[in-house]
Structure formats: structure tokens, C-alpha cells
Design an enzyme around this catalytic site. Structure first.
Site, PDB file in Angstrom:
ATOM      1  N   ASP A  92       5.197   6.450   5.063  1.00 41.96           N
ATOM      2  CA  ASP A  92       4.402   7.103   6.078  1.00 41.96           C
ATOM      3  C   ASP A  92       4.082   5.842   7.182  1.00 41.96           C
ATOM      4  O   ASP A  92       4.320   4.697   6.738  1.00 41.96           O
ATOM      5  CB  ASP A  92       3.174   7.582   5.077  1.00 41.96           C
ATOM      6  N   SER A  93       3.737   6.345   8.235  1.00 42.61           N
ATOM      7  CA  SER A  93       3.653   5.472   9.499  1.00 42.61           C
ATOM      8  C   SER A  93       2.587   4.447   9.591  1.00 42.61           C
ATOM      9  O   SER A  93       2.434   3.715  10.107  1.00 42.61           O
ATOM     10  CB  SER A  93       3.870   6.055  10.569  1.00 42.61           C
ATOM     11  N   GLY A  94       1.569   4.916   8.527  1.00 37.76           N
ATOM     12  CA  GLY A  94       0.414   4.492   8.459  1.00 37.76           C
ATOM     13  C   GLY A  94      -0.701   4.924   9.248  1.00 37.76           C
ATOM     14  O   GLY A  94      -1.832   4.567   9.352  1.00 37.76           O
ATOM     15  N   GLY A  95      -0.446   5.822  10.150  1.00 38.34           N
ATOM     16  CA  GLY A  95      -1.315   6.635  10.944  1.00 38.34           C
ATOM     17  C   GLY A  95      -2.420   7.061  10.499  1.00 38.34           C
ATOM     18  O   GLY A  95      -3.599   6.940  10.835  1.00 38.34           O
ATOM     19  N   PHE A  96      -2.169   7.682   9.289  1.00 42.04           N
ATOM     20  CA  PHE A  96      -3.503   8.403   8.494  1.00 42.04           C
ATOM     21  C   PHE A  96      -4.178   7.323   8.090  1.00 42.04           C
ATOM     22  O   PHE A  96      -5.619   7.428   8.141  1.00 42.04           O
ATOM     23  CB  PHE A  96      -3.062   9.232   7.484  1.00 42.04           C
ATOM     24  N   ASP A 146       1.543   8.464  14.565  1.00 42.38           N
ATOM     25  CA  ASP A 146       0.786   9.579  15.073  1.00 42.38           C
ATOM     26  C   ASP A 146      -0.699   9.221  14.896  1.00 42.38           C
ATOM     27  O   ASP A 146      -1.152   8.554  14.132  1.00 42.38           O
ATOM     28  CB  ASP A 146       1.093  11.065  14.783  1.00 42.38           C
ATOM     29  N   GLN A 194       1.525  17.876  15.344  1.00 42.64           N
ATOM     30  CA  GLN A 194      -0.022  17.949  15.093  1.00 42.64           C
ATOM     31  C   GLN A 194      -0.518  19.077  16.058  1.00 42.64           C
ATOM     32  O   GLN A 194      -0.025  20.045  16.391  1.00 42.64           O
ATOM     33  CB  GLN A 194      -0.494  16.651  15.751  1.00 42.64           C
ATOM     34  N   GLY A 221      -1.635  16.545   9.762  1.00 42.62           N
ATOM     35  CA  GLY A 221      -2.980  16.894  10.174  1.00 42.62           C
ATOM     36  C   GLY A 221      -3.697  18.143   9.619  1.00 42.62           C
ATOM     37  O   GLY A 221      -4.190  18.794   9.986  1.00 42.62           O
ATOM     38  N   ASP A 271       4.208  15.805  -0.404  1.00 44.05           N
ATOM     39  CA  ASP A 271       3.569  14.519  -0.984  1.00 44.05           C
ATOM     40  C   ASP A 271       2.044  14.425  -1.411  1.00 44.05           C
ATOM     41  O   ASP A 271       1.486  15.408  -0.495  1.00 44.05           O
ATOM     42  CB  ASP A 271       4.078  13.223  -0.393  1.00 44.05           C
ATOM     43  N   HIS A 340       2.202  12.742 -17.156  1.00 47.70           N
ATOM     44  CA  HIS A 340       1.985  14.356 -17.352  1.00 47.70           C
ATOM     45  C   HIS A 340       1.936  14.965 -16.156  1.00 47.70           C
ATOM     46  O   HIS A 340       2.621  15.968 -15.670  1.00 47.70           O
ATOM     47  CB  HIS A 340       0.745  14.789 -18.080  1.00 47.70           C
TER      48      HIS A 340
END
Length: 376
Positions: A92-96, A146, A194, A221, A271, A340
Site C-alpha cells: 500500500d502506498s501509505g496514503g490511508f 492517493d 477515488q 476509498g 485485503d 483459523h
């Protein structure tokens, strides 16, 4: 990276395919366990490979940039060598993560200024820098930088945010094309659609992203506060436009039911932290419904965790024993539950793939959704 569609369902937009990377093949639809800081919490890699049957895992640019740091990763030869995972990795780009800091970040045209959640130090992420960081991490699939807007954002904010994401994408693609992979294998770059919950913005963003002809495309998003039905509507709107011959990745989603609904609408990759996070808190997802392992009802239930489970822990441990571990606050409880849940998620997408190939996905999915929402 190459993507091949092998089967399509006659009654829905579901499809089964194969992604080929330099670190191996990924059969879709696929669920990707989240390994934010170079590990999937409470799970060994041999369990991920042999028992859970994970084909690809995630790392996170924001977290890996802060710790262990890019110098360390470059010194060892990338994330695969650092953590010993020899199958595909997506970052992930780290944007979130940056935009979830709210109080500790500022947006501007150049990028996002933020303060580390670890020590308060100040940093700047630009689209170009995020590409450079992911080159150093060495992920097989890299994500564009983003802005992830909340599901409750108003139209004007969502539009401005989307337009900023698009401008950042053009800069990120430029940097990706002018740089090379560092460790002798190829890397792919996925843009992110987005537009919040507004169909016209989602269409505009999907068209913009589709024109970039990237190796794959992501839908971001969503599952960030909007109603579930609105999320499904946005997936449909976007997938009408995104090219069918490229893999589609729905970011950060979600429950087993969300995943089946996404597959029905043409999504290939998923994911979510839910299987491990909820597992550590005593929630098990099973083929018959959801179990809270702290409930008194399991105290003297000596049956296996899941009669139809595919993981060794499903047969090796009883509900009573796992409840005992949680009540006793034993660390083993979190490990068993995480294994599990991840094994169940991977089983679910493998079953979906089988039924897509067999042409009866819709009937199977309908029966599964009825069971998956039950509280046992």
C-alpha cells in the site's frame, strides 16, 4: 506482471484468473493477508504458506518507511530478503495511514506533510517519493499515492480530493517510468480510483485511471464509513469502466460477505486486517457463521473449531479449549484464532474460484451469504 482470465461466471461479473509475477503465480479471486510491518501478526510464514495457503501478502509503505527504515531494507536487498517471504508482496502506498493521522498531517499540492506516530518526527510524502520508497522496499505490486476521503465527505471535498489524487497519479507514473527496479525482478504499479460515494465522480476517476493502461487497477476509498449498499453500488459503477483484461483490487475490504459481493461484481483482489484483528479479539469466522470465543456457551463444547475447516487448528483444538485460552488471556489464543480466520478467508476465495469455473457461483454465493452472517 501478466494477468489472464481463465473462467467467467455466466450469471454475474465474477471471474477467475491468474496473475503471474516474478515471485510466483496468484490465482484470483484472492485474499491477501495484511503484513503491515513485514509480518502478519501472530502467524509464522510457514503457516501462511502451508496451512493458510497464502499466495501474496501486503506490506505498508508508511510503516516500513518509519521502521525498520529504507536504509535497512536496501542494505539487505528488499523486503523479501528481510522477512524471508519468497512469494509475491503488494505494498500500500501509505496514503490511508497518512490521511488517518488527521491531526498530525497537512495536505498540499506537493504532497502530504505528517508527523510520525512513533516519535513525532516530521516527514513529507510526495507521489515521487512514495514510488522511490516502494522501489527500495521491492514489492511486486506498488500502489499509487492517493488521498483516501472518508465515506461521509461532501461532494465538493470529494471532487477536489479526487482531482488531487489524479494529479498525484500523473506524477507518480512519471517517476515509476523513469526509474528501475532495484533487485533484479520487475515491479507493477496500480493507480487507485477515488470519488467517495458519488457515481459521477467515480465514473470520472475510473475513466482517468483506465486511460493510464497500468498493469492493474485499484478501487479505494470504500469501507470507510459509507453504507454497505453504497459501497456495492460504487464497485458496480467503477467496474463498468475499468478494463476487464486487468486485475481489479478492492482495497481494505472486508467481511466474508463483502468479499463474495465484491467477487460477484468483478473484483479480483482483496485485503483486510479483519481476520487477524477480529481473531485476536476472540471472533472466529466459520463456514456456518460467526463465533465469539469468550461466550459461556463454548465452555464445555469439545467439538472442533470448524468441522469443515481447512486449517490444522480447526481439528486440533476444541471450542472449549480456545475459549479457555481467551478467558485466561493466553497469547496462543490469538495465534490460533488468527490462523483459523486467515485459512477461512483463503478457503472462501478458493471455493469462489471453483464455483466460478463450474458456472454455479451465484447459487453457491447466495447460500453462503445466508450462513456467513449468522451469530452462532
Amino acid at each position: 506482471m501478466r494477468f489472464e482470465i481463465q473462467h467467467t461466471d455466466p450469471n454475474t461479473s465474477a471471474r477467475a484468473g491468474k496473475i503471474t509475477t516474478d515471485h510466483g503465480i496468484i490465482e484470483t479471486p484472492i485474499f491477501m493477508p495484511v503484513g503491515t510491518v513485514a509480518s502478519v501478526k501472530a502467524v509464522h510464514f510457514h503457516e501462511l504458506k502451508d496451512d493458510i495457503k497464502a499466495q501474496i501478502i501486503l506490506g505498508n509503505t508508511y510503516h516500513l518507511y518509519l521502521r525498520p527504515g529504507i536504509d535497512t531494507l536496501e542494505r539487505v536487498g528488499g523486503l523479501h530478503k528481510f522477512n524471508g517471504w519468497d512469494r509475491p508482496i503488494l505494498t500500500d502506498s501509505g496514503g490511508f495511514q497518512v490521511f488517518s493521522l488527521t491531526e498530525n498531517r497537512k495536505l498540499r499540492e506537493e504532497g502530504a506533510v505528517f508527523r510520525s506516530h512513533i516519535d513525532g518526527s516530521k516527514h513529507l510524502f510526495t507521489p515521487e517519493k512514495v514510488v522511490d520508497i516502494q522501489r527500495s522496499i521491492g514489492a511486486d505490486i506498488m500502489m499509487a499515492f492517493d488521498e483516501c476521503t472518508p465515506g461521509t465527505a461532501d461532494y465538493n471535498y470529494a471532487k477536489k480530493s479526487m482531482e488531487l489524487t489524479h494529479r498525484w497519479l500523473d506524477r507518480g507514473i512519471g517517476r515509476f517510468r523513469e526509474t528501475e527496479a532495484k533487485y533484479g525482478y520487475s515491479q507493477a504499479y496500480f493507480p487507485i480510483v477515488q470519488g467517495c460515494v458519488y457515481p459521477d465522480l467515480r465514473r470520472e476517476s475510473a475513466k482517468f485511471i483506465a486511460e493510464k493502461d497500468a498493469d492493474g487497477n485499484a478501487i479505494g476509498g470504500l469501507a470507510v464509513g459509507e453504507p454497505t449498499e453504497k459501497m456495492y453500488e460504487m464497485i458496480e459503477v467503477v467496474n463498468e469502466i475499468l478494463p476487464k483484461e486487468k486485475p481489479r483490487y478492492l482495497m481494505g475490504v472486508g467481511t466474508p460477505i463483502n468479499i463474495l459481493e465484491g467477487i460477484e461484481r468483478g473484483v479480483d483482489m482483496f485485503d483486510c486486517v479483519m481476520p487477524t484483528r477480529n481473531g485476536r479479539n476472540g471472533m472466529l469466522f466459520t463456514s456456518e457463521g460467526i463465533m465469539n470465543m469468550r461466550n459461556e456457551k463454548w465452555k464445555n463444547d469439545f467439538s472442533p473449531l470448524d468441522e469443515y475447516g481447512t486449517s490444522y487448528v480447526d481439528k486440533a483444538y476444541s471450542k472449549a479449549y480456545l475459549r479457555h485460552l481467551f478467558v485466561s488471556k493466553e497469547l496462543l489464543a490469538m495465534q490460533i484464532a488468527s490462523i483459523h480466520n486467515l485459512a477461512f478467508y483463503l478457503w472462501l476465495v478458493r471455493e469462489a474460484r471453483k464455483h466460478i469455473a463450474a458456472g454455479d457461483f451465484l447459487a453457491w454465493k447466495t447460500s453462503m451469504v445466508e450462513k456467513l452472517g449468522r451469530r452462532l
